[in-house]
Design a protein around this motif. Structure first.
Motif, PDB file in Angstrom:
ATOM      1  N   ARG A   1       0.826  -1.213   0.000  1.00 18.95           N
ATOM      2  CA  ARG A   1       0.000   0.000   0.000  1.00 18.95           C
ATOM      3  C   ARG A   1       0.859   1.262   0.000  1.00 18.95           C
ATOM      4  O   ARG A   1       0.523   2.256  -0.658  1.00 18.95           O
ATOM      5  N   ARG A   2       1.964   1.224   0.734  1.00 20.90           N
ATOM      6  CA  ARG A   2       2.861   2.385   0.732  1.00 20.90           C
ATOM      7  C   ARG A   2       3.464   2.604  -0.652  1.00 20.90           C
ATOM      8  O   ARG A   2       3.584   3.735  -1.123  1.00 20.90           O
TER       9      ARG A   2
ATOM     10  N   ARG B   1       0.647   6.256  -7.103  1.00 13.93           N
ATOM     11  CA  ARG B   1      -0.475   7.154  -7.397  1.00 13.93           C
ATOM     12  C   ARG B   1      -0.064   8.614  -7.278  1.00 13.93           C
ATOM     13  O   ARG B   1      -0.547   9.470  -8.027  1.00 13.93           O
ATOM     14  N   SER B   2       0.827   8.896  -6.338  1.00 14.53           N
ATOM     15  CA  SER B   2       1.309  10.268  -6.191  1.00 14.53           C
ATOM     16  C   SER B   2       2.071  10.715  -7.434  1.00 14.53           C
ATOM     17  O   SER B   2       1.902  11.841  -7.912  1.00 14.53           O
TER      18      SER B   2
ATOM     19  N   ARG C   1      -6.446   2.307  -7.150  1.00 18.18           N
ATOM     20  CA  ARG C   1      -7.240   2.825  -6.032  1.00 18.18           C
ATOM     21  C   ARG C   1      -8.531   2.020  -5.865  1.00 18.18           C
ATOM     22  O   ARG C   1      -8.921   1.662  -4.748  1.00 18.18           O
TER      23      ARG C   1
ATOM     24  N   LYS D   1       0.849   4.015  -2.909  1.00 15.81           N
ATOM     25  CA  LYS D   1       0.632   5.430  -2.604  1.00 15.81           C
ATOM     26  C   LYS D   1       1.647   6.280  -3.350  1.00 15.81           C
ATOM     27  O   LYS D   1       1.320   7.348  -3.890  1.00 15.81           O
ATOM     28  N   ARG D   2       2.884   5.802  -3.396  1.00  6.54           N
ATOM     29  CA  ARG D   2       3.933   6.493  -4.148  1.00  6.54           C
ATOM     30  C   ARG D   2       3.615   6.477  -5.646  1.00  6.54           C
ATOM     31  O   ARG D   2       3.778   7.485  -6.340  1.00  6.54           O
TER      32      ARG D   2
END
Length: 218
Positions: free
Chosen positions: A75-76, A82-83, A101, A79-80
């Protein structure tokens, strides 16, 4: 001083070519995920610390390796991803951002091993589909490097490919179609040692699965 600058530019060009090849190679990766702990009791906890073994193997070679991670780690990493994708002017990466997502949200009560495999496969396919942009877009390059770090990606015949890409020479004023993409295009052209000329990005993509000239096979 000038010589040092030339060497830096040459190294940057080789790295750019290598990144195109690496991103393309990801399309041939199969992902298998195995839970190392019994996560039956944690199925309702998406933040579980259950350890998973991610087995990555190429369909085109014998190269394979394993990475251990938790769903929290995945998940981390996402997150990177998607960022980075948020800042990309690329429809394919925007689609990747939305898909990952959605899958994460739907996976709250699902077994995590197949979810991890699906998420990583989506990233690999998206990066391979946009490999040509790695050379010109910082977002694509950062995404590739983030994936390299998280998955400890190994690439087949990396040393030999790097040697061949260093031997390419830039060619200007080419009007003929590239025999790989069959288009003239506006991209940079390079000549191989055999003398045949191609789009720089096209031959780097070609090198992801074979290390010879598309014309003479040298």
């Amino acid at each position: 001083m000038a010589r040092g600058k030339e060497l830096c530019v040459a190294a940057e060009i080789v790295h750019r070519r290598a990144d195109i090849r690496r991103a393309t190679s990801l399309r041939d990766l199969d992902v298998h995920v195995i839970p190392l702990d019994d996560d039956d009791d944690d199925v309702f906890l998406p933040w579980t610390a259950t350890q998973y073994e991610v087995v990555l193997e190429y369909r085109t070679s014998d190269l394979s390796w394993k990475v251990q991670c938790t769903y929290r780690d995945v998940r981390r990493y996402l997150k990177r991803v998607r960022s980075l994708a948020k800042n990309a002017k690329c429809a394919r990466l925007q689609q990747l951002r939305a898909e990952t997502r959605r899958i994460v949200l739907c996976a709250i009560f699902a077994e995590k091993a197949p979810v991890i495999a699906k998420l990583l496969s989506l990233v690999f396919v998206a990066m391979a589909a946009t490999a040509n942009q790695v050379a010109t877009c910082d977002v694509h390059r950062d995404l590739l490097h983030a994936t390299n770090d998280f998955c400890a990606i190994e690439y087949p015949l990396e040393l030999r490919a790097s040697q061949l890409m260093r031997q390419m020479s830039l060619v200007h004023g080419v009007e003929d179609d590239c025999c790989i993409c069959l288009c003239a295009g506006d991209g940079s052209h390079v000549a191989l040692r055999c003398g045949h000329v191609f789009h720089e990005a096209c031959i780097c993509v070609w090198y992801s699965t074979r290390l010879n000239c598309p014309v003479c096979r040298q």
